[in-house]
Design a protein around this motif. Sequence first.
Motif, PDB file in Angstrom:
ATOM      1  N   UNK A  34      48.988  37.539  46.920  1.00 19.89           N
ATOM      2  CA  UNK A  34      48.850  38.684  47.804  1.00 19.89           C
ATOM      3  C   UNK A  34      49.575  38.411  49.114  1.00 19.89           C
ATOM      4  N   UNK A  35      50.451  39.320  49.507  1.00 20.66           N
ATOM      5  CA  UNK A  35      51.235  39.129  50.714  1.00 20.66           C
ATOM      6  C   UNK A  35      50.525  39.726  51.920  1.00 20.66           C
ATOM      7  N   UNK A  36      50.324  38.894  52.937  1.00 27.70           N
ATOM      8  CA  UNK A  36      49.809  39.363  54.214  1.00 27.70           C
ATOM      9  C   UNK A  36      51.000  39.698  55.089  1.00 27.70           C
ATOM     10  N   UNK A  37      51.107  40.963  55.469  1.00 24.87           N
ATOM     11  CA  UNK A  37      52.288  41.431  56.202  1.00 24.87           C
ATOM     12  C   UNK A  37      52.099  41.436  57.706  1.00 24.87           C
ATOM     13  N   UNK A  38      50.897  41.204  58.161  1.00 23.01           N
ATOM     14  CA  UNK A  38      50.647  41.192  59.591  1.00 23.01           C
ATOM     15  C   UNK A  38      49.272  40.649  59.893  1.00 23.01           C
ATOM     16  N   UNK A  39      49.095  40.145  61.116  1.00 18.31           N
ATOM     17  CA  UNK A  39      47.843  39.498  61.479  1.00 18.31           C
ATOM     18  C   UNK A  39      47.621  39.639  62.984  1.00 18.31           C
ATOM     19  N   UNK A  40      46.582  40.368  63.349  1.00 23.30           N
ATOM     20  CA  UNK A  40      46.185  40.511  64.745  1.00 23.30           C
ATOM     21  C   UNK A  40      44.982  39.602  64.980  1.00 23.30           C
ATOM     22  N   UNK A  41      45.136  38.617  65.826  1.00 27.56           N
ATOM     23  CA  UNK A  41      44.118  37.575  65.963  1.00 27.56           C
ATOM     24  C   UNK A  41      42.826  38.057  66.609  1.00 27.56           C
ATOM     25  N   UNK A  42      42.914  39.032  67.485  1.00 29.96           N
ATOM     26  CA  UNK A  42      41.703  39.512  68.152  1.00 29.96           C
ATOM     27  C   UNK A  42      41.809  40.996  68.451  1.00 29.96           C
ATOM     28  N   UNK A  43      40.773  41.747  68.083  1.00 33.74           N
ATOM     29  CA  UNK A  43      40.704  43.161  68.413  1.00 33.74           C
ATOM     30  C   UNK A  43      39.274  43.543  68.753  1.00 33.74           C
ATOM     31  N   UNK A  44      39.133  44.399  69.759  1.00 34.89           N
ATOM     32  CA  UNK A  44      37.827  44.948  70.114  1.00 34.89           C
ATOM     33  C   UNK A  44      37.699  46.396  69.650  1.00 34.89           C
ATOM     34  N   UNK A  45      38.757  46.908  69.013  1.00 33.68           N
ATOM     35  CA  UNK A  45      38.811  48.325  68.652  1.00 33.68           C
ATOM     36  C   UNK A  45      38.655  48.585  67.158  1.00 33.68           C
ATOM     37  N   UNK A  46      39.172  47.682  66.316  1.00 33.95           N
ATOM     38  CA  UNK A  46      39.260  47.982  64.885  1.00 33.95           C
ATOM     39  C   UNK A  46      37.915  47.965  64.166  1.00 33.95           C
ATOM     40  N   UNK A  47      36.974  47.143  64.635  1.00 37.46           N
ATOM     41  CA  UNK A  47      35.663  47.038  64.005  1.00 37.46           C
ATOM     42  C   UNK A  47      34.630  47.448  65.057  1.00 37.46           C
ATOM     43  N   UNK A  48      34.063  48.628  64.950  1.00 44.76           N
ATOM     44  CA  UNK A  48      33.156  49.132  65.981  1.00 44.76           C
ATOM     45  C   UNK A  48      32.032  48.150  66.327  1.00 44.76           C
ATOM     46  N   UNK A  49      31.954  47.805  67.614  1.00 43.03           N
ATOM     47  CA  UNK A  49      30.886  46.944  68.088  1.00 43.03           C
ATOM     48  C   UNK A  49      31.066  45.472  67.805  1.00 43.03           C
ATOM     49  N   UNK A  50      32.207  45.084  67.241  1.00 36.54           N
ATOM     50  CA  UNK A  50      32.435  43.693  66.869  1.00 36.54           C
ATOM     51  C   UNK A  50      33.749  43.179  67.444  1.00 36.54           C
ATOM     52  N   UNK A  51      33.804  41.870  67.606  1.00 32.12           N
ATOM     53  CA  UNK A  51      35.064  41.187  67.922  1.00 32.12           C
ATOM     54  C   UNK A  51      35.641  40.713  66.597  1.00 32.12           C
ATOM     55  N   UNK A  52      36.861  41.113  66.294  1.00 34.10           N
ATOM     56  CA  UNK A  52      37.385  40.862  64.955  1.00 34.10           C
ATOM     57  C   UNK A  52      38.858  40.484  64.977  1.00 34.10           C
ATOM     58  N   UNK A  53      39.304  39.976  63.856  1.00 28.44           N
ATOM     59  CA  UNK A  53      40.730  39.815  63.568  1.00 28.44           C
ATOM     60  C   UNK A  53      41.104  40.893  62.557  1.00 28.44           C
ATOM     61  N   UNK A  54      42.376  41.255  62.526  1.00 33.51           N
ATOM     62  CA  UNK A  54      42.820  42.292  61.593  1.00 33.51           C
ATOM     63  C   UNK A  54      43.960  41.772  60.737  1.00 33.51           C
ATOM     64  N   UNK A  55      43.831  41.975  59.435  1.00 33.03           N
ATOM     65  CA  UNK A  55      44.842  41.566  58.462  1.00 33.03           C
ATOM     66  C   UNK A  55      45.483  42.816  57.874  1.00 33.03           C
ATOM     67  N   UNK A  56      46.811  42.836  57.834  1.00 30.55           N
ATOM     68  CA  UNK A  56      47.544  43.989  57.318  1.00 30.55           C
ATOM     69  C   UNK A  56      48.165  43.652  55.960  1.00 30.55           C
ATOM     70  N   UNK A  57      47.858  44.471  54.969  1.00 30.89           N
ATOM     71  CA  UNK A  57      48.467  44.330  53.645  1.00 30.89           C
ATOM     72  C   UNK A  57      49.478  45.451  53.453  1.00 30.89           C
ATOM     73  N   UNK A  58      50.496  45.197  52.647  1.00 29.84           N
ATOM     74  CA  UNK A  58      51.564  46.177  52.451  1.00 29.84           C
ATOM     75  C   UNK A  58      51.384  47.033  51.213  1.00 29.84           C
TER      76      UNK A  58
END
Length: 231
Positions: A1-25
Amino acid sequence: MKICGFNKTTLLDYPGKVAATVFLGGCNFRCPFCQNGSLVLAPQGEPEVLQETLWDFLEKRKGILDGVCVTGGEPTLSPQLPEFLEKIKELGYLVKLDTNGSRPEVVEELFNKKLVDYVAMDVKTSKEAYKKVAGTKAVDLEKICRSVQMMIDRAPDYEFRTTVVKELHSREDFERMGAWLSGAKVCYLQAYRDSEGVIRPGFSSYTKEEMEEFAAILRRTIPLVQIRGMD
């Protein structure tokens, strides 16, 4: 599985949580207003993030991050998704999945295995206008409807969300969506914003007042309806 992008920290993508975001193509829809055009149209040309890099990062961020968001593209197209999410869960993280709802059988498997904690499902528009807004005639509305009901009945936590585009959505669409999504607990309306990454640039957004009118229509049948992306 190819991971096309990776955001190490987000306060927006997961409501109420501190998260990382992985982007698949890759995606089976061609929504003309999609902001991740390169992930949808040419994922093979995107740089790859090695899974070892992700696992090392998540290991080190235990106790700092709450969860991992998996988005795309359309993540449920990847056959390796259950195994991937299982490893994230083994590391002790919450999992949020973004999906267009086109593959309810995959989401059902994830629910059965308790591999997701929050699902954000894009409801593109009313059923009557779905193929136009999704940019493909191959939309299986029966599967979309099955996913909608599965969110309401089975999701540990979820949201429906709709990106509102002036050229593609009408008041009638929201009247119909309100009837369709009756019983849902939450829906977010997202104001369209043009950007370089859009598959087909040049669309426009409604005014804040018009967006509030659409939200009011949905609130007749959905308790919580909020607007995102407007100053």
